[in-house]
Design a protein around this motif. Sequence first.
Motif, PDB file in Angstrom:
ATOM      1  N   GLY A  86       0.883  -1.233   0.061  1.00 43.22           N
ATOM      2  CA  GLY A  86       0.112   0.018  -0.025  1.00 43.22           C
ATOM      3  C   GLY A  86       0.815   1.124   0.012  1.00 43.22           C
ATOM      4  O   GLY A  86       0.524   2.371  -0.171  1.00 43.22           O
ATOM      5  N   ALA A  87       2.241   1.176   0.387  1.00 49.93           N
ATOM      6  CA  ALA A  87       3.083   2.156   0.356  1.00 49.93           C
ATOM      7  C   ALA A  87       3.812   2.344  -0.962  1.00 49.93           C
ATOM      8  O   ALA A  87       3.410   1.552  -1.808  1.00 49.93           O
ATOM      9  CB  ALA A  87       4.158   2.077   1.269  1.00 49.93           C
ATOM     10  N   ASP A  88       4.340   3.524  -1.060  1.00 47.51           N
ATOM     11  CA  ASP A  88       5.035   4.047  -2.485  1.00 47.51           C
ATOM     12  C   ASP A  88       6.409   3.895  -2.329  1.00 47.51           C
ATOM     13  O   ASP A  88       7.038   4.627  -1.940  1.00 47.51           O
ATOM     14  CB  ASP A  88       4.487   5.199  -3.037  1.00 47.51           C
ATOM     15  N   PRO A  89       7.130   2.699  -2.646  1.00 45.80           N
ATOM     16  CA  PRO A  89       8.455   2.490  -2.469  1.00 45.80           C
ATOM     17  C   PRO A  89       9.396   3.234  -3.536  1.00 45.80           C
ATOM     18  O   PRO A  89      10.528   3.816  -3.393  1.00 45.80           O
ATOM     19  CB  PRO A  89       8.888   1.001  -2.621  1.00 45.80           C
ATOM     20  N   TYR A  90       8.919   3.672  -4.747  1.00 51.12           N
ATOM     21  CA  TYR A  90       9.383   4.409  -5.576  1.00 51.12           C
ATOM     22  C   TYR A  90       9.539   5.920  -5.279  1.00 51.12           C
ATOM     23  O   TYR A  90      10.698   6.374  -5.552  1.00 51.12           O
ATOM     24  CB  TYR A  90       8.378   4.321  -6.959  1.00 51.12           C
ATOM     25  N   ALA A  91       8.810   6.379  -4.435  1.00 51.86           N
ATOM     26  CA  ALA A  91       8.950   7.667  -3.866  1.00 51.86           C
ATOM     27  C   ALA A  91      10.172   7.907  -2.801  1.00 51.86           C
ATOM     28  O   ALA A  91      10.878   8.847  -2.840  1.00 51.86           O
ATOM     29  CB  ALA A  91       7.496   8.034  -3.238  1.00 51.86           C
ATOM     30  N   GLY A  92      10.258   6.706  -2.121  1.00 50.08           N
ATOM     31  CA  GLY A  92      11.462   6.545  -1.277  1.00 50.08           C
ATOM     32  C   GLY A  92      12.719   6.462  -1.922  1.00 50.08           C
ATOM     33  O   GLY A  92      13.748   7.038  -1.604  1.00 50.08           O
ATOM     34  N   VAL A  93      12.810   5.866  -3.007  1.00 48.73           N
ATOM     35  CA  VAL A  93      13.876   5.538  -4.043  1.00 48.73           C
ATOM     36  C   VAL A  93      14.341   6.932  -4.516  1.00 48.73           C
ATOM     37  O   VAL A  93      15.587   7.376  -4.436  1.00 48.73           O
ATOM     38  CB  VAL A  93      13.729   4.519  -4.876  1.00 48.73           C
ATOM     39  N   ALA A  94      13.318   7.582  -5.094  1.00 54.85           N
ATOM     40  CA  ALA A  94      13.375   8.676  -5.739  1.00 54.85           C
ATOM     41  C   ALA A  94      14.054   9.998  -4.836  1.00 54.85           C
ATOM     42  O   ALA A  94      14.869  10.709  -5.374  1.00 54.85           O
ATOM     43  CB  ALA A  94      12.016   9.318  -6.417  1.00 54.85           C
ATOM     44  N   LYS A  95      13.877   9.813  -3.569  1.00 53.33           N
ATOM     45  CA  LYS A  95      14.481  10.873  -2.503  1.00 53.33           C
ATOM     46  C   LYS A  95      15.875  10.930  -2.575  1.00 53.33           C
ATOM     47  O   LYS A  95      16.562  11.825  -2.144  1.00 53.33           O
ATOM     48  CB  LYS A  95      13.788  10.686  -1.381  1.00 53.33           C
ATOM     49  N   LEU A  96      16.189   9.584  -2.840  1.00 50.64           N
ATOM     50  CA  LEU A  96      17.844   9.295  -2.512  1.00 50.64           C
ATOM     51  C   LEU A  96      18.742   9.623  -3.711  1.00 50.64           C
ATOM     52  O   LEU A  96      19.729   9.964  -3.964  1.00 50.64           O
ATOM     53  CB  LEU A  96      18.146   8.099  -2.257  1.00 50.64           C
ATOM     54  N   LEU A  97      17.926  10.036  -4.918  1.00 50.96           N
ATOM     55  CA  LEU A  97      18.625  10.011  -6.415  1.00 50.96           C
ATOM     56  C   LEU A  97      18.784  11.700  -6.671  1.00 50.96           C
ATOM     57  O   LEU A  97      17.898  12.696  -6.180  1.00 50.96           O
ATOM     58  CB  LEU A  97      17.738   9.418  -7.377  1.00 50.96           C
ATOM     59  N   ASP A  98      19.752  11.648  -7.405  1.00 49.90           N
ATOM     60  CA  ASP A  98      20.004  13.056  -8.014  1.00 49.90           C
ATOM     61  C   ASP A  98      18.857  13.064  -9.192  1.00 49.90           C
ATOM     62  O   ASP A  98      18.805  12.358  -9.998  1.00 49.90           O
ATOM     63  CB  ASP A  98      21.514  12.909  -8.693  1.00 49.90           C
ATOM     64  N   PRO A  99      18.002  14.231  -8.905  1.00 53.09           N
ATOM     65  CA  PRO A  99      16.868  14.262  -9.921  1.00 53.09           C
ATOM     66  C   PRO A  99      17.138  14.437 -11.632  1.00 53.09           C
ATOM     67  O   PRO A  99      16.625  13.908 -12.320  1.00 53.09           O
ATOM     68  CB  PRO A  99      16.121  15.464  -9.334  1.00 53.09           C
ATOM     69  N   HIS A 100      18.674  14.771 -11.687  1.00 54.37           N
ATOM     70  CA  HIS A 100      19.153  14.990 -13.165  1.00 54.37           C
ATOM     71  C   HIS A 100      20.155  13.786 -13.535  1.00 54.37           C
ATOM     72  O   HIS A 100      20.850  14.099 -14.357  1.00 54.37           O
ATOM     73  CB  HIS A 100      19.524  16.163 -13.148  1.00 54.37           C
ATOM     74  N   GLY A 101      20.383  12.800 -12.379  1.00 51.43           N
ATOM     75  CA  GLY A 101      21.527  12.024 -12.535  1.00 51.43           C
ATOM     76  C   GLY A 101      21.049  10.878 -13.512  1.00 51.43           C
ATOM     77  O   GLY A 101      20.338  10.513 -13.645  1.00 51.43           O
ATOM     78  N   GLY A 102      22.369  10.128 -13.746  1.00 49.06           N
ATOM     79  CA  GLY A 102      22.049   9.110 -14.767  1.00 49.06           C
ATOM     80  C   GLY A 102      22.614   7.844 -13.690  1.00 49.06           C
ATOM     81  O   GLY A 102      23.478   7.968 -12.923  1.00 49.06           O
ATOM     82  N   TYR A 103      21.855   6.446 -13.846  1.00 45.69           N
ATOM     83  CA  TYR A 103      22.241   5.372 -12.854  1.00 45.69           C
ATOM     84  C   TYR A 103      22.352   4.085 -13.832  1.00 45.69           C
ATOM     85  O   TYR A 103      21.342   3.726 -14.963  1.00 45.69           O
ATOM     86  CB  TYR A 103      20.973   5.238 -12.019  1.00 45.69           C
ATOM     87  N   ALA A 104      23.363   3.314 -13.345  1.00 46.08           N
ATOM     88  CA  ALA A 104      23.427   1.995 -13.970  1.00 46.08           C
ATOM     89  C   ALA A 104      22.221   1.225 -12.939  1.00 46.08           C
ATOM     90  O   ALA A 104      22.134   1.104 -12.068  1.00 46.08           O
ATOM     91  CB  ALA A 104      24.430   1.242 -13.604  1.00 46.08           C
ATOM     92  N   ILE A 105      21.324   0.407 -14.147  1.00 44.36           N
ATOM     93  CA  ILE A 105      20.500  -0.494 -13.368  1.00 44.36           C
ATOM     94  C   ILE A 105      20.425  -1.910 -13.865  1.00 44.36           C
ATOM     95  O   ILE A 105      21.177  -1.980 -14.950  1.00 44.36           O
ATOM     96  CB  ILE A 105      19.160   0.198 -13.475  1.00 44.36           C
TER      97      ILE A 105
END
Length: 365
Positions: A86-105
Amino acid sequence: METFAERMRRATTEAGDAGLAGLLVTPGPDLAYLTGYRPPAETERLTMLVLRAGGEPVLFVPLLERHDAESAPGAAAVSLVDWADGADPYAGVAKLLDPHGGYAISDSAWALHVLALQEAAPRSRYVPMTRALPMLRAVKGPEELERLAAAGAAADAAFERIVSVRFAGRREREVGADLAGLLREHGHSRVDFTVVGSGPNGADPHHEMGDRTIAEGDMVVLDFGGMQDGYASDTTRTVHVGEPDELEREVFEIVRRAQRAAFEAVRPGVACQDVDRVARTIIADAGYGEFFIHRTGHGIGLSTHEPPYIVEGETQPLVPGMCFSIEPGIYLPGRFGVRIEDIVTVTADGGRALNNTSRDLQIVH
């Protein structure tokens, strides 16, 4: 714990060197390598390790799997964040990210998760792990080499037993079942594939096994492997039911020479593509170039196929500790195929084969 902490530090540094802000790691070989954590089951719930420069590693896990995550060997090296249904884990991850950054996934990340992250952090960008950091898991440490060697020895033991069973008059899948049983008997926890390509089926490199009845006079390609103690095995030998004819002996000898020459080309500093070129040149010079239809090899470790790839265009130099297959082949459609494969590791002054059964053409009955 320190082993996993060091791996995470190195991965973060390599991501920075590649111009990325960090890594996003989902369940699979990368997560096992970096944390030792293997989630109990594949699920649509998000499990993701976030690594970024200047921040501690954070592992997001579903609440109902927190206990399993806490038991992982590298758990003490990460900050564990759980989330409830019921929670939104993606919002939690997004808070840790550089909003303009590139990430290897991770290559195996579900589209469900990637698309949700793109919505949560629309200006961030993502690149596949093996494209951004192809050598992340390529160089094995001493313990990894021991496990790969043990898996290779178990596969060798299975082959030494399988050549004593009867082939003629039996279906490919029956021999394949024997192979799978022998792999498990010698320590494999999982069998991933058993190629049994008899006669014309051997001309299909990924035939696996079917209902064809093996007959006297058949060439038979045996390619098999799986997982033992977390690391993969993969080996191929080609046998013949009864005495081979002149063409079969000729083709087998060409492949054997190509495989040996490629192994002898292995040493630190040599480009991956140069090992491929050695094998391919021998086969092409013998007039069979068009029938060698795949790369010479692939990396192996926590997964059966991973970088480095031994193929034209791969300029990555070999480094001690790299492990990969050397498996040239010739495939004559409608007639037969031949392939010989060893797993090899790069040493300080050459190469070491982790498969050591005979590479000569063995006669079975």
